[in-house]
Design a protein around this motif. Structure first.
Motif, PDB file in Angstrom:
ATOM      1  N   GLN A 178      58.285   5.649  43.943  1.00  0.00           N
ATOM      2  CA  GLN A 178      58.045   7.069  43.682  1.00  0.00           C
ATOM      3  C   GLN A 178      59.354   7.690  43.249  1.00  0.00           C
ATOM      4  N   ASP A 202      51.593   7.355  43.258  1.00  0.00           N
ATOM      5  CA  ASP A 202      52.805   6.555  43.143  1.00  0.00           C
ATOM      6  C   ASP A 202      52.508   5.343  42.258  1.00  0.00           C
ATOM      7  N   SER A 256      62.346  10.856  42.612  1.00  0.00           N
ATOM      8  CA  SER A 256      63.084  11.726  43.532  1.00  0.00           C
ATOM      9  C   SER A 256      62.315  13.002  43.844  1.00  0.00           C
ATOM     10  N   ARG A 257      61.346  13.366  42.994  1.00  0.00           N
ATOM     11  CA  ARG A 257      60.582  14.599  43.210  1.00  0.00           C
ATOM     12  C   ARG A 257      59.600  14.476  44.374  1.00  0.00           C
ATOM     13  N   GLY A 258      59.368  13.262  44.856  1.00  0.00           N
ATOM     14  CA  GLY A 258      58.430  13.075  45.963  1.00  0.00           C
ATOM     15  C   GLY A 258      57.249  12.219  45.544  1.00  0.00           C
ATOM     16  N   ARG A 259      56.293  12.088  46.438  1.00  0.00           N
ATOM     17  CA  ARG A 259      55.180  11.187  46.180  1.00  0.00           C
ATOM     18  C   ARG A 259      54.126  11.848  45.281  1.00  0.00           C
ATOM     19  N   GLY A 305      66.158   7.200  50.699  1.00  0.00           N
ATOM     20  CA  GLY A 305      65.637   8.223  49.813  1.00  0.00           C
ATOM     21  C   GLY A 305      66.589   8.507  48.671  1.00  0.00           C
ATOM     22  N   GLN A 332      53.511  11.738  41.889  1.00  0.00           N
ATOM     23  CA  GLN A 332      54.015  12.459  40.717  1.00  0.00           C
ATOM     24  C   GLN A 332      53.617  11.809  39.391  1.00  0.00           C
ATOM     25  N   ASN A 352      50.935   4.968  51.047  1.00  0.00           N
ATOM     26  CA  ASN A 352      50.747   5.823  49.880  1.00  0.00           C
ATOM     27  C   ASN A 352      50.033   5.053  48.777  1.00  0.00           C
TER      28      ASN A 352
END
Length: 357
Positions: free
Chosen positions: A171, A255, A173-176, A341, A178, A213
């Motif tokens: 995934q 993801d 850096s903006r989060g899951r 992260g 995306q 996820n």
């Protein structure tokens, strides 16, 4: 086909001539023969089919290889027809089409497409139509067809080229959640991988991949592997590969599950308290580049890289590979690649993992 016994009603009024067998006796003699003929035809007895069969069935239908290796897909003629061609093609996953690779008439061969430049005939003997692929790439994995064409009775055999590798969830850096399908495909390629197939995800699950996820797969499906069933991961039912069913490739976002294989180069760790830009400079001074996520997973899988230190990767994430789990190295009981992260790029707190060809 009616038997003599089935005609008994018609023949019942006829006189039985002297010296002839009575009809019931004749039925008892012929019935086993009649049943045998019908039984063989129902099973597809080869003797009931006319015409030669030229291609020998492969001993192994799945051929295993690694990225960068040379793979041979066997296709052998038992006997050659007077005039023929052999066509090799790749069956594209999730699409009703085949991509031509090579066509030969037994003497000359011509390659097609991007794979044709790396493909050739083995020619181990005059009946050998096997395909040799040099420098195997991730996208070479899949199903292949060897088809003999003689204009009368075409035949084909199918084989699967399967790469040894590792699947990793990814995934940004903006989060899951995306990525649409096409963005997920591009993200895996940017991290030295490609979208994993369902078979690759299933294999990874049997080897211990447990991820809560959902992610895109190459076929366009969305799934996630659960080894330890729990409430936040689809409930407390049986472990397995959970599926989200059909999804819209452009609209829906999840993801990605990426797949990579063995490396041509190697990954090494540079200690220090570096920012991301300093990490790039440190790798350049050593004639290398900052490693991608796929590089680190491949080094962990195939080179048993074990380093209990977080290091920058090219996508701005910080991770470290653990082959032998221990309490002070992430605290988890299983081997794997741990993640911190995506810290701020200006944060000077980590070393870096470099990749060199």
């Amino acid at each position: 086909m009616p038997t003599l016994c089935a005609l008994r009603a018609v023949l019942g009024g006829l006189l039985v001539m002297p010296g002839w067998l009575a009809l019931p006796t004749l039925c008892r003699l012929l019935l086993p023969w009649t049943v045998t003929v019908v039984f063989h035809k129902a099973l597809g007895d080869p003797a009931s089919h006319l015409g030669p069969h030229y291609l020998l069935p492969p001993i192994h239908e799945v051929i295993h290889s690694r990225r960068g290796a040379t793979a041979t897909l066997p296709c052998v003629l038992g006997t050659p027809p007077p005039s023929y061609k052999v066509r090799w093609s790749k069956v594209e996953p999730g699409e009703l089409q085949e991509t031509p690779i090579l066509i030969t008439n037994g003497l000359h061969a011509r390659g097609y497409g991007p794979l044709g430049g790396r493909a050739r005939m083995r020619r181990g003997h005059r009946l050998d139509a096997s395909l040799v692929i040099a420098g195997v790439r991730l996208e070479d994995e899949g199903r292949y067809r060897c088809e003999l064409i003689n204009g009368i009775e075409d035949e084909s055999v199918a084989l699967t080229l399967r790469l040894e590798g590792v699947v990793f969830p990814y995934q940004p850096s903006r989060g899951r959640y995306q990525f649409n399908y096409y963005e997920a495909k591009q993200a895996c390629e940017e991290q030295d991988g490609r979208l994993a197939t369902y078979a690759q995800l299933y294999q990874a699950w049997t080897e211990g991949l447990d991820w809560c996820n959902a992610g895109w797969l190459l076929e366009g499906s969305v799934r996630y592997p659960v080894l330890t069933a729990r409430a936040p991961c689809g409930g407390r039912g049986r472990p397995g590969i959970r599926s989200y069913g059909p999804r819209d490739r452009k609209r829906d976002r999840y993801d990605a599950f990426c797949f990579t294989s063995a490396l041509a180069g190697h990954v090494f760790f540079v200690p220090g308290r570096l920012t991301l830009s300093e990490a790039h400079a440190a790798c350049r001074r050593r004639g290398a580049v900052v490693a991608k996520v796929g590089h680190l997973y491949a080094a962990w899988k195939f080179s048993a890289l074990d380093q209990c230190d977080g290091g920058w990767l090219a996508d701005g994430s910080v991770r470290f590979p653990i082959t032998t789990p221990r309490p002070r190295c992430g605290g988890l009981p299983d081997p794997g690649v741990r993640s911190f992260g995506f810290p701020r790029p200006q944060q000077a707190a980590y070393g870096t993992y470099c990749y060199s060809e």
